[in-house]
Design a protein around this motif. Sequence first.
Motif, PDB file in Angstrom:
ATOM      1  N   MET A   1       0.842  -1.173   0.000  1.00  0.00           N
ATOM      2  CA  MET A   1       0.000   0.000   0.000  1.00  0.00           C
ATOM      3  C   MET A   1       0.891   1.240   0.000  1.00  0.00           C
ATOM      4  SD  MET A   1      -3.160  -0.844   2.527  1.00  0.00           S
ATOM      5  CE  MET A   1      -2.175  -1.345   3.908  1.00  0.00           C
ATOM      6  N   LEU A   2       0.421   2.229  -0.707  1.00  0.00           N
ATOM      7  CA  LEU A   2       1.161   3.489  -0.804  1.00  0.00           C
ATOM      8  C   LEU A   2       0.322   4.636  -0.263  1.00  0.00           C
ATOM      9  CD1 LEU A   2       2.455   3.128  -4.478  1.00  0.00           C
ATOM     10  CD2 LEU A   2       3.761   2.695  -2.400  1.00  0.00           C
ATOM     11  N   ALA A   3       1.029   5.708   0.098  1.00  0.00           N
ATOM     12  CA  ALA A   3       0.360   6.946   0.490  1.00  0.00           C
ATOM     13  C   ALA A   3       1.039   8.083  -0.246  1.00  0.00           C
ATOM     14  CB  ALA A   3       0.452   7.168   1.998  1.00  0.00           C
ATOM     15  N   LYS A   4       0.270   9.111  -0.574  1.00  0.00           N
ATOM     16  CA  LYS A   4       0.800  10.320  -1.201  1.00  0.00           C
ATOM     17  C   LYS A   4       1.179  11.260  -0.060  1.00  0.00           C
ATOM     18  CE  LYS A   4      -0.659  14.097  -4.241  1.00  0.00           C
ATOM     19  NZ  LYS A   4      -1.816  14.612  -4.988  1.00  0.00           N
ATOM     20  N   ILE A   5       2.463  11.644  -0.029  1.00  0.00           N
ATOM     21  CA  ILE A   5       3.015  12.422   1.076  1.00  0.00           C
ATOM     22  C   ILE A   5       3.645  13.707   0.547  1.00  0.00           C
ATOM     23  CG2 ILE A   5       4.693  12.385   2.995  1.00  0.00           C
ATOM     24  CD1 ILE A   5       2.744  10.135   3.357  1.00  0.00           C
ATOM     25  N   CYS A   6       3.453  14.785   1.282  1.00  0.00           N
ATOM     26  CA  CYS A   6       4.164  16.039   1.004  1.00  0.00           C
ATOM     27  C   CYS A   6       4.510  16.671   2.358  1.00  0.00           C
ATOM     28  CB  CYS A   6       3.291  16.985   0.176  1.00  0.00           C
ATOM     29  SG  CYS A   6       4.133  18.520  -0.291  1.00  0.00           S
ATOM     30  N   LEU A  11      -1.348  13.172   2.219  1.00  0.00           N
ATOM     31  CA  LEU A  11      -2.360  13.874   1.432  1.00  0.00           C
ATOM     32  C   LEU A  11      -3.466  12.937   0.983  1.00  0.00           C
ATOM     33  CD1 LEU A  11      -0.060  16.111  -0.788  1.00  0.00           C
ATOM     34  CD2 LEU A  11      -1.147  16.681   1.397  1.00  0.00           C
ATOM     35  N   LYS A  12      -3.094  11.681   0.674  1.00  0.00           N
ATOM     36  CA  LYS A  12      -4.099  10.720   0.244  1.00  0.00           C
ATOM     37  C   LYS A  12      -3.600   9.313   0.547  1.00  0.00           C
ATOM     38  CE  LYS A  12      -7.134   9.401  -3.526  1.00  0.00           C
ATOM     39  NZ  LYS A  12      -7.456   9.513  -4.931  1.00  0.00           N
ATOM     40  N   PRO A  14      -5.451   5.156   0.711  1.00  0.00           N
ATOM     41  CA  PRO A  14      -4.349   4.595  -0.074  1.00  0.00           C
ATOM     42  C   PRO A  14      -4.205   5.319  -1.409  1.00  0.00           C
ATOM     43  CG  PRO A  14      -6.255   3.139  -0.154  1.00  0.00           C
ATOM     44  CD  PRO A  14      -6.606   4.258   0.776  1.00  0.00           C
ATOM     45  N   TYR A  15      -3.044   5.152  -2.006  1.00  0.00           N
ATOM     46  CA  TYR A  15      -2.707   5.841  -3.242  1.00  0.00           C
ATOM     47  C   TYR A  15      -1.830   4.906  -4.067  1.00  0.00           C
ATOM     48  CZ  TYR A  15      -1.732  10.065  -6.037  1.00  0.00           C
ATOM     49  OH  TYR A  15      -1.670  11.013  -7.030  1.00  0.00           O
ATOM     50  N   THR A  16      -1.956   4.977  -5.386  1.00  0.00           N
ATOM     51  CA  THR A  16      -1.160   4.117  -6.262  1.00  0.00           C
ATOM     52  C   THR A  16      -0.457   4.958  -7.320  1.00  0.00           C
ATOM     53  OG1 THR A  16      -2.912   3.785  -7.890  1.00  0.00           O
ATOM     54  CG2 THR A  16      -2.872   2.258  -6.001  1.00  0.00           C
ATOM     55  N   ILE A  17       0.481   4.351  -7.995  1.00  0.00           N
ATOM     56  CA  ILE A  17       1.148   5.038  -9.102  1.00  0.00           C
ATOM     57  C   ILE A  17       0.126   5.341 -10.197  1.00  0.00           C
ATOM     58  CG2 ILE A  17       2.860   4.761 -10.937  1.00  0.00           C
ATOM     59  CD1 ILE A  17       4.613   3.301  -8.907  1.00  0.00           C
ATOM     60  N   ASP A  18      -0.839   4.454 -10.402  1.00  0.00           N
ATOM     61  CA  ASP A  18      -1.902   4.732 -11.373  1.00  0.00           C
ATOM     62  C   ASP A  18      -2.729   5.939 -10.950  1.00  0.00           C
ATOM     63  OD1 ASP A  18      -1.127   2.701 -13.064  1.00  0.00           O
ATOM     64  OD2 ASP A  18      -2.537   1.247 -12.215  1.00  0.00           O
ATOM     65  N   ASP A  19      -2.967   6.096  -9.644  1.00  0.00           N
ATOM     66  CA  ASP A  19      -3.654   7.301  -9.151  1.00  0.00           C
ATOM     67  C   ASP A  19      -2.854   8.546  -9.500  1.00  0.00           C
ATOM     68  OD1 ASP A  19      -5.719   5.815  -7.998  1.00  0.00           O
ATOM     69  OD2 ASP A  19      -4.727   5.732  -6.035  1.00  0.00           O
ATOM     70  N   LEU A  20      -1.542   8.443  -9.337  1.00  0.00           N
ATOM     71  CA  LEU A  20      -0.655   9.561  -9.661  1.00  0.00           C
ATOM     72  C   LEU A  20      -0.788   9.944 -11.130  1.00  0.00           C
ATOM     73  CD1 LEU A  20       1.828  11.416  -8.976  1.00  0.00           C
ATOM     74  CD2 LEU A  20       3.246   9.490  -9.720  1.00  0.00           C
ATOM     75  N   ARG A  21      -0.705   8.971 -11.999  1.00  0.00           N
ATOM     76  CA  ARG A  21      -0.803   9.239 -13.431  1.00  0.00           C
ATOM     77  C   ARG A  21      -2.168   9.818 -13.797  1.00  0.00           C
ATOM     78  NH1 ARG A  21       2.160   3.835 -14.088  1.00  0.00           N
ATOM     79  NH2 ARG A  21       4.303   4.533 -14.347  1.00  0.00           N
ATOM     80  N   GLN A  22      -3.218   9.309 -13.162  1.00  0.00           N
ATOM     81  CA  GLN A  22      -4.572   9.798 -13.432  1.00  0.00           C
ATOM     82  C   GLN A  22      -4.745  11.228 -12.925  1.00  0.00           C
ATOM     83  OE1 GLN A  22      -6.453   7.902 -15.247  1.00  0.00           O
ATOM     84  NE2 GLN A  22      -8.237   9.206 -15.268  1.00  0.00           N
ATOM     85  N   GLU A  23      -4.202  11.491 -11.761  1.00  0.00           N
ATOM     86  CA  GLU A  23      -4.361  12.803 -11.137  1.00  0.00           C
ATOM     87  C   GLU A  23      -3.584  13.895 -11.874  1.00  0.00           C
ATOM     88  OE1 GLU A  23      -3.860  14.787  -6.687  1.00  0.00           O
ATOM     89  OE2 GLU A  23      -3.592  12.637  -6.941  1.00  0.00           O
ATOM     90  N   VAL A  55       4.879   6.798  -0.714  1.00  0.00           N
ATOM     91  CA  VAL A  55       5.603   6.059   0.304  1.00  0.00           C
ATOM     92  C   VAL A  55       4.917   4.720   0.542  1.00  0.00           C
ATOM     93  CG1 VAL A  55       6.367   6.102   2.704  1.00  0.00           C
ATOM     94  CG2 VAL A  55       6.304   8.211   1.393  1.00  0.00           C
ATOM     95  N   LYS A  56       5.711   3.670   0.598  1.00  0.00           N
ATOM     96  CA  LYS A  56       5.160   2.364   0.944  1.00  0.00           C
ATOM     97  C   LYS A  56       4.820   2.367   2.427  1.00  0.00           C
ATOM     98  CE  LYS A  56       7.071  -0.604  -2.584  1.00  0.00           C
ATOM     99  NZ  LYS A  56       7.842  -1.794  -2.904  1.00  0.00           N
ATOM    100  N   ILE A  57       3.611   1.921   2.724  1.00  0.00           N
ATOM    101  CA  ILE A  57       3.139   1.864   4.103  1.00  0.00           C
ATOM    102  C   ILE A  57       3.364   0.454   4.633  1.00  0.00           C
ATOM    103  CG2 ILE A  57       1.138   2.157   5.621  1.00  0.00           C
ATOM    104  CD1 ILE A  57       2.135   4.755   4.216  1.00  0.00           C
ATOM    105  N   THR A  58       3.993   0.357   5.776  1.00  0.00           N
ATOM    106  CA  THR A  58       4.194  -0.935   6.416  1.00  0.00           C
ATOM    107  C   THR A  58       2.881  -1.376   7.035  1.00  0.00           C
ATOM    108  OG1 THR A  58       6.490  -0.405   6.903  1.00  0.00           O
ATOM    109  CG2 THR A  58       5.497  -2.190   8.180  1.00  0.00           C
ATOM    110  N   THR A  59       2.415  -2.552   6.623  1.00  0.00           N
ATOM    111  CA  THR A  59       1.133  -3.034   7.143  1.00  0.00           C
ATOM    112  C   THR A  59       1.305  -3.587   8.553  1.00  0.00           C
ATOM    113  OG1 THR A  59       1.441  -5.180   6.112  1.00  0.00           O
ATOM    114  CG2 THR A  59       0.193  -3.553   4.869  1.00  0.00           C
ATOM    115  N   VAL A  60       0.252  -3.420   9.320  1.00  0.00           N
ATOM    116  CA  VAL A  60       0.211  -3.886  10.705  1.00  0.00           C
ATOM    117  C   VAL A  60      -1.020  -4.782  10.833  1.00  0.00           C
ATOM    118  CG1 VAL A  60      -0.062  -3.116  13.098  1.00  0.00           C
ATOM    119  CG2 VAL A  60       1.318  -1.761  11.507  1.00  0.00           C
ATOM    120  N   VAL A  61      -0.901  -5.841  11.608  1.00  0.00           N
ATOM    121  CA  VAL A  61      -2.021  -6.767  11.785  1.00  0.00           C
ATOM    122  C   VAL A  61      -3.213  -6.012  12.370  1.00  0.00           C
ATOM    123  CG1 VAL A  61      -2.815  -8.816  13.028  1.00  0.00           C
ATOM    124  CG2 VAL A  61      -0.498  -8.739  12.101  1.00  0.00           C
ATOM    125  N   LYS A  62      -4.355  -6.208  11.754  1.00  0.00           N
ATOM    126  CA  LYS A  62      -5.584  -5.560  12.205  1.00  0.00           C
ATOM    127  C   LYS A  62      -5.972  -6.126  13.568  1.00  0.00           C
ATOM    128  CE  LYS A  62     -10.335  -4.723  10.648  1.00  0.00           C
ATOM    129  NZ  LYS A  62     -11.295  -4.979   9.558  1.00  0.00           N
TER     130      LYS A  62
END
Length: 192
Positions: A1-6, A11-12, A14-23, A55-62
């Motif tokens: 999972m990714l997040a858009k960070i500034c 900022l957003k 989950p986020y993907t590279i495809d989201d980036l290209r679309q946005e 940024v890749k988000i490190t997953t944590v057990v729910k």
Amino acid sequence: MLAKICDNTVLKYPYTIDDLRQEYLNQYFSATDEDSLIYDYYISENSLFYAMSLVKITTVVKPIADHTKVVREQTPQLIGSEWMQVWAVEDATPEEVQDNITEIINDVKINTQNRLDSFAQTRDYDNVLSACTYATSPVTKFQIEGQYCVDMRSETWNVLYQILSDVQNNLRPMPESYSDIEPELPALTWPN
């Protein structure tokens, strides 16, 4: 999972590279190595350049919660040098509690039926219903097994519905899963 960070602000997510290209269809961006933990890219708006990161988000057990709680994913947080997934356990609304109870009861019923069907399948019956149809078979082996399945099916559902009735009448706590009640169901062992 990714997040858009500034500026270390999410900022957003989950986020993907495809989201980036679309946005940013009309923007040029360059990404660092896609196997790295951070993808840096630059966008321009109104003649200004902004440095953004995926940024890749490190997953944590729910966390596990009982039927009176809900587990909600929160905005990821920077902990040390790592962006981490965050969960919050909150009190459920009355509607959510009822939904959770309905889900648990449905799961318990499905697993109870699967238990009976799996047992019947150990003797090559399609399911417990199929095995029950042999209760009147002229072949003694099939008649005994069929009658046993009729009896165990009835006893199993009788025990389960008594458990659910006791829960409804506040005589016992709500089970949180099938595993909470399975030990109380009749043992399934083929007669010799």
